[in-house]
Design an enzyme around this catalytic site. Structure first.
Site, PDB file in Angstrom:
ATOM      1  N   CYS A  36      21.913 -22.171 -35.533  1.00 23.71           N
ATOM      2  CA  CYS A  36      22.519 -22.445 -34.372  1.00 23.71           C
ATOM      3  C   CYS A  36      23.015 -21.327 -33.584  1.00 23.71           C
ATOM      4  O   CYS A  36      23.493 -21.740 -32.294  1.00 23.71           O
ATOM      5  CB  CYS A  36      23.892 -23.230 -34.797  1.00 23.71           C
ATOM      6  N   ASP A  38      25.219 -19.304 -33.405  1.00 27.20           N
ATOM      7  CA  ASP A  38      26.565 -18.776 -33.580  1.00 27.20           C
ATOM      8  C   ASP A  38      26.722 -17.674 -34.215  1.00 27.20           C
ATOM      9  O   ASP A  38      25.959 -17.218 -35.047  1.00 27.20           O
ATOM     10  CB  ASP A  38      27.535 -19.821 -34.347  1.00 27.20           C
ATOM     11  N   CYS A 109      28.438 -23.590 -41.312  1.00 26.30           N
ATOM     12  CA  CYS A 109      29.546 -23.118 -40.728  1.00 26.30           C
ATOM     13  C   CYS A 109      30.325 -22.292 -41.496  1.00 26.30           C
ATOM     14  O   CYS A 109      30.688 -20.994 -41.084  1.00 26.30           O
ATOM     15  CB  CYS A 109      30.344 -24.119 -39.924  1.00 26.30           C
TER      16      CYS A 109
HETATM   17 FE1  FES Z   1      26.879 -22.916 -35.747  1.00 26.32          FE
HETATM   18 FE2  FES Z   1      28.928 -24.416 -37.038  1.00 26.32          FE
HETATM   19  S1  FES Z   1      27.445 -24.994 -35.804  1.00 26.32           S
HETATM   20  S2  FES Z   1      28.486 -22.220 -37.084  1.00 26.32           S
END
Ligand code: FES
Length: 157
Positions: A36, A38, A109
């Site tokens: 993702c 992140d 996550c």
């Molecule tokens: Fe990337 Fe939650 S969607 S850490």
């Protein structure tokens, strides 16, 4: 307060605990999710109690989703007083604390938080090497030294 995970995560996200760089940290770990995009960085400060090394404080910065921030907020609270060994054994559903078990779609996550913690416990990113670098500045191309640790899909070890 609602029993719903999403509602609890939203509440935790609205007032996250322990956000920000820890200037006097003993250790820091940074990870990024290749899925993702992140990123999360966690700082740890240790102390000694009854002859044992324990986590005194933890803080984090995140470029992440609501769940990652909510779990990191919970995790940095529940890490206080844990030995490094106890902290190393915490899984995403432990780190989510009062949020409750992570829904299947949100497991990664929680793994982002788990991996940031593991990286900090490993002490791979010595804070002395970059004492003023924030997660944002670390993402600049010219920063160049940010460490990306891919998350494992399974962690049954
Ligand atoms: Fe990337 Fe939650 S969607 S850490």
């Amino acid at each position: 307060m609602s029993d719903n995970f999403e509602d609890k995560a939203r509440d935790a996200m609205a007032a996250p605990q322990n956000v920000g760089e820890m200037q006097d940290a003993d250790s820091v770990g940074t990870v990024g999710s290749p899925d993702c995009g992140d990123m999360l960085r966690m700082w740890l400060k240790f102390t000694e109690k009854d002859g044992k090394k324990i986590i005194d404080r933890a803080s984090f910065q995140a470029f992440g989703c609501q769940t990652a921030i909510a779990v990191a907020s919970m995790a940095t609270e529940l890490l206080k007083g844990k030995t490094p060994e106890e902290a190393r054994n915490l899984k995403p559903n432990d780190l989510s604390g009062d949020l409750g078990p992570l829904p299947p779609m949100k497991i990664h996550c929680g793994q982002l938080v788990e991996q940031a913690l593991q990286s900090a416990l490993d002490g791979k990113d010595a804070p002395a090497e970059k004492p003023t670098e924030t997660l944002a500045s670390g993402l600049q191309p010219q920063g160049g030294k940010i460490k990306i640790v891919p998350l494992n899909d399974s962690d049954d070890s």
